[in-house]
Design an enzyme around this catalytic site. Structure first.
Site, PDB file in Angstrom:
ATOM      1  NE  ARG A 196      44.038  39.633  28.378  1.00  0.00           N
ATOM      2  CZ  ARG A 196      43.074  38.727  28.488  1.00  0.00           C
ATOM      3  NH1 ARG A 196      42.785  37.957  27.466  1.00  0.00           N
ATOM      4  NH2 ARG A 196      42.432  38.574  29.620  1.00  0.00           N
ATOM      5  NE  ARG A 212      44.952  33.100  23.510  1.00  0.00           N
ATOM      6  CZ  ARG A 212      43.885  32.747  24.207  1.00  0.00           C
ATOM      7  NH1 ARG A 212      43.784  31.520  24.668  1.00  0.00           N
ATOM      8  NH2 ARG A 212      42.916  33.597  24.434  1.00  0.00           N
ATOM      9  NE  ARG A 221      50.356  30.316  26.707  1.00  0.00           N
ATOM     10  CZ  ARG A 221      49.946  29.066  26.831  1.00  0.00           C
ATOM     11  NH1 ARG A 221      50.808  28.098  27.022  1.00  0.00           N
ATOM     12  NH2 ARG A 221      48.667  28.774  26.769  1.00  0.00           N
ATOM     13  CG  ASP A 279      45.487  36.744  34.296  1.00  0.00           C
ATOM     14  OD1 ASP A 279      45.252  36.849  33.083  1.00  0.00           O
ATOM     15  OD2 ASP A 279      44.585  36.612  35.153  1.00  0.00           O
ATOM     16  CE1 TYR A 314      37.393  35.236  35.704  1.00  0.00           C
ATOM     17  CE2 TYR A 314      37.704  37.531  36.335  1.00  0.00           C
ATOM     18  CZ  TYR A 314      37.505  36.571  35.353  1.00  0.00           C
ATOM     19  OH  TYR A 314      37.422  36.944  34.043  1.00  0.00           O
TER      20      TYR A 314
HETATM   21  O1  CP3 Z   1      47.352  43.524  28.314  1.00  0.00           O
HETATM   22  C1  CP3 Z   1      48.413  42.867  28.358  1.00  0.00           C
HETATM   23  O2  CP3 Z   1      49.086  42.571  27.346  1.00  0.00           O
HETATM   24  C2  CP3 Z   1      48.961  42.481  29.721  1.00  0.00           C
HETATM   25  C3  CP3 Z   1      48.673  41.157  30.193  1.00  0.00           C
HETATM   26  C4  CP3 Z   1      47.277  40.809  30.677  1.00  0.00           C
HETATM   27  C5  CP3 Z   1      46.722  39.508  30.525  1.00  0.00           C
HETATM   28  N1  CP3 Z   1      45.541  39.466  31.191  1.00  0.00           N
HETATM   29  C6  CP3 Z   1      47.384  38.408  29.813  1.00  0.00           C
HETATM   30  C7  CP3 Z   1      46.631  37.187  29.514  1.00  0.00           C
HETATM   31  C8  CP3 Z   1      46.341  41.571  31.377  1.00  0.00           C
HETATM   32  C9  CP3 Z   1      46.383  43.046  31.754  1.00  0.00           C
HETATM   33  C10 CP3 Z   1      45.249  40.703  31.713  1.00  0.00           C
HETATM   34  C11 CP3 Z   1      44.079  41.136  32.503  1.00  0.00           C
HETATM   35  C12 CP3 Z   1      42.968  40.203  32.740  1.00  0.00           C
HETATM   36  N2  CP3 Z   1      43.038  38.851  32.975  1.00  0.00           N
HETATM   37  C13 CP3 Z   1      41.612  40.603  32.871  1.00  0.00           C
HETATM   38  C14 CP3 Z   1      41.095  42.021  32.801  1.00  0.00           C
HETATM   39  C15 CP3 Z   1      41.010  42.506  31.404  1.00  0.00           C
HETATM   40  C16 CP3 Z   1      40.019  41.818  30.559  1.00  0.00           C
HETATM   41  O3  CP3 Z   1      40.447  41.159  29.602  1.00  0.00           O
HETATM   42  O4  CP3 Z   1      38.826  41.945  30.820  1.00  0.00           O
HETATM   43  C17 CP3 Z   1      40.862  39.440  33.132  1.00  0.00           C
HETATM   44  C18 CP3 Z   1      39.351  39.372  33.324  1.00  0.00           C
HETATM   45  C19 CP3 Z   1      41.764  38.348  33.196  1.00  0.00           C
HETATM   46  C20 CP3 Z   1      41.446  36.923  33.489  1.00  0.00           C
HETATM   47  C21 CP3 Z   1      41.854  36.056  32.370  1.00  0.00           C
HETATM   48  N3  CP3 Z   1      43.154  35.716  32.049  1.00  0.00           N
HETATM   49  C22 CP3 Z   1      41.001  35.410  31.450  1.00  0.00           C
HETATM   50  C23 CP3 Z   1      39.499  35.545  31.427  1.00  0.00           C
HETATM   51  C24 CP3 Z   1      41.833  34.659  30.607  1.00  0.00           C
HETATM   52  C25 CP3 Z   1      41.406  33.661  29.584  1.00  0.00           C
HETATM   53  C26 CP3 Z   1      40.992  34.291  28.339  1.00  0.00           C
HETATM   54  C27 CP3 Z   1      41.583  33.569  27.193  1.00  0.00           C
HETATM   55  O5  CP3 Z   1      41.678  34.241  26.167  1.00  0.00           O
HETATM   56  O6  CP3 Z   1      41.926  32.378  27.293  1.00  0.00           O
HETATM   57  C28 CP3 Z   1      43.169  34.920  30.952  1.00  0.00           C
HETATM   58  C29 CP3 Z   1      44.383  34.378  30.292  1.00  0.00           C
HETATM   59  C30 CP3 Z   1      45.320  35.375  29.700  1.00  0.00           C
HETATM   60  N4  CP3 Z   1      45.727  36.530  30.314  1.00  0.00           N
HETATM   61  C31 CP3 Z   1      45.990  35.266  28.435  1.00  0.00           C
HETATM   62  C32 CP3 Z   1      46.811  36.393  28.325  1.00  0.00           C
HETATM   63  C33 CP3 Z   1      47.753  36.729  27.196  1.00  0.00           C
HETATM   64  C34 CP3 Z   1      45.885  34.106  27.463  1.00  0.00           C
HETATM   65  C35 CP3 Z   1      46.841  33.076  27.964  1.00  0.00           C
HETATM   66  C36 CP3 Z   1      47.311  32.093  26.937  1.00  0.00           C
HETATM   67  O7  CP3 Z   1      46.553  31.192  26.592  1.00  0.00           O
HETATM   68  O8  CP3 Z   1      48.485  32.214  26.528  1.00  0.00           O
END
Ligand code: CP3
Length: 343
Positions: free
Chosen positions: A23, A27, A36, A72, A149
């Site tokens: 990640r 944020r 964003r 994502d 999911y």
């Molecule tokens: O790692 C990176 O920088 C690459 C981008 C990336 C994101 N999500 C960006 C993201 C990657 C590789 C993921 C994978 C992902 N997404 C997983 C597997 C890894 C893990 O974290 O366990 C899962 C389960 C998801 C599903 C997902 N997407 C969730 C549960 C959430 C919400 C969590 C939150 O913090 O709100 C997301 C959103 C998400 N994916 C964000 C980012 C930067 C936050 C989005 C935002 O509000 O700008």
């Protein structure tokens, strides 16, 4: 080109331990929040120019040894016909969830270049922009975590519906896993053809299963995906949260790198999986909220334990927290390069 990360994946000698951060675009970076403030998360994912811009932000600011495509794991799930929404602070929401075999039959297997062309377009631009810099990691969710999911309609605490389908309707579960494996193989294959130089596979929730269930009902689908990528000649990284009890089974995976969560010291993980694997990880993300001296000491400890593995790529044990100071993340990267130097 800084090849440290790819060399470490292939167990070739490196000048110092490579580091990137799960990640790393997100944020905690003000420049990400700036993008964003004008675009939703899904808009950033689906607009190649925006996805490229945020992918490059941590490369420029932190000096990490790899870029990871900004997207994502749920993006291809939406392309299968499942409605997807993100709401601030609630995580993803995917319609009403999956109930029966008819719901599985209704899911489409996307054609990546047609239905997910924006991902491949972002990868092609990134490879051009990163040419003299660092390699690009592509990624996908694995069938079990994607299924969780789809079945639950979002993230749940106890995975009750998923567990119920696995127990009461194993054929429907298997049909879903099969369709997700087919989707994932095609999706990752398209990413590699577009230019992804390594692939990280996320099976975040596999750790909720006991090893016997995991082995019988998840491992075969993960193997199908991993073998398809290895056939393309790029390194494969496998990540799961809470992985310790699964490690005796995960060591059967046809992957190059196992990403270890923060709960298991790397030397303990290596004692279970052996020296066949490069290990990735695993500083606790919470540690980055501590003073720098403590962070350095903790990073040194992770580096020391990582030395007994087949190889080591430094990372956090899960995603970086939104309240992390970007300067601290930059200092961590610098500390790993300094402390990990081989002489
Ligand atoms: O790692 C990176 O920088 C690459 C981008 C990336 C994101 N999500 C960006 C993201 C990657 C590789 C993921 C994978 C992902 N997404 C997983 C597997 C890894 C893990 O974290 O366990 C899962 C389960 C998801 C599903 C997902 N997407 C969730 C549960 C959430 C919400 C969590 C939150 O913090 O709100 C997301 C959103 C998400 N994916 C964000 C980012 C930067 C936050 C989005 C935002 O509000 O700008």
């Amino acid at each position: 080109m800084n090849e440290r990360f790819l060399k470490a994946c292939r167990k070739e000698p490196v000048d110092t331990v490579p580091v990137w951060i799960m990640r790393q675009a997100g944020r905690y970076l003000p420049e990400y929040m700036e993008v964003r403030s004008k675009h939703s998360f899904l808009e950033v994912c689906k607009t190649p120019e925006l996805a490229v811009r945020v992918t490059l932000q941590p490369v420029e600011r932190l000096g990490v040894d790899a870029a990871i495509l900004f997207s994502d794991i749920l993006i291809p799930v939406e392309a299968m016909g499942v409605p997807l929404e993100f709401h601030e602070g609630r995580g993803p929401i995917l319609g009403r969830g999956l109930r029966d075999r008819a719901d599985v039959e209704a899911l489409r297997v996307p054609e990546p270049e047609k239905d997910l062309g924006f991902v491949m377009a972002a990868i092609r631009i990134l490879r051009r922009e990163l040419a003299d810099n660092v390699p690009l990691i592509g990624f996908s969710g694995l069938p079990f975590t994607l299924a969780s999911y789809i079945v639950e309609g979002g993230k749940t605490r106890d995975f009750a519906r998923l567990r119920a389908i696995m127990k009461n309707d194993p054929q429907t579960f298997a049909a879903l896993m099969d369709k997700l494996a087919e989707t994932t193989v095609a999706y990752v294959d398209a990413q590699v053809k577009a230019g992804a130089q390594a692939i990280q596979l996320f099976d975040t929730w596999a750790g909720i299963l006991d090893p016997a269930d995991y082995k019988a009902r998840v491992l075969p689908y993960t193997c199908r995906v991993a073998e398809a990528i290895q056939g393309r000649g790029v390194p494969v990284i496998h990540f799961t949260e809470d992985c310790e009890k699964l490690l005796p089974v995960l060591k059967e995976l046809p992957v190059d790198v196992l990403s270890i969560d923060w709960r298991v010291p790397l030397d303990r993980a290596a004692a279970i999986v052996g020296s066949k694997f490069v290990l990735q990880g695993n500083l606790n993300s919470e540690t980055l909220l501590r003073p720098l001296s403590e962070i350095e000491a903790a990073a040194a400890e992770v580096l020391k334990r990582g030395q007994v593995a087949g190889g080591h790529i430094f990372n956090l044990g899960h995603g970086i927290l939104p309240k992390t100071n970007p300067e601290t993340a930059r200092a961590l990267v610098e500390a790993v390069h300094r402390l990990g130097a081989r002489n």
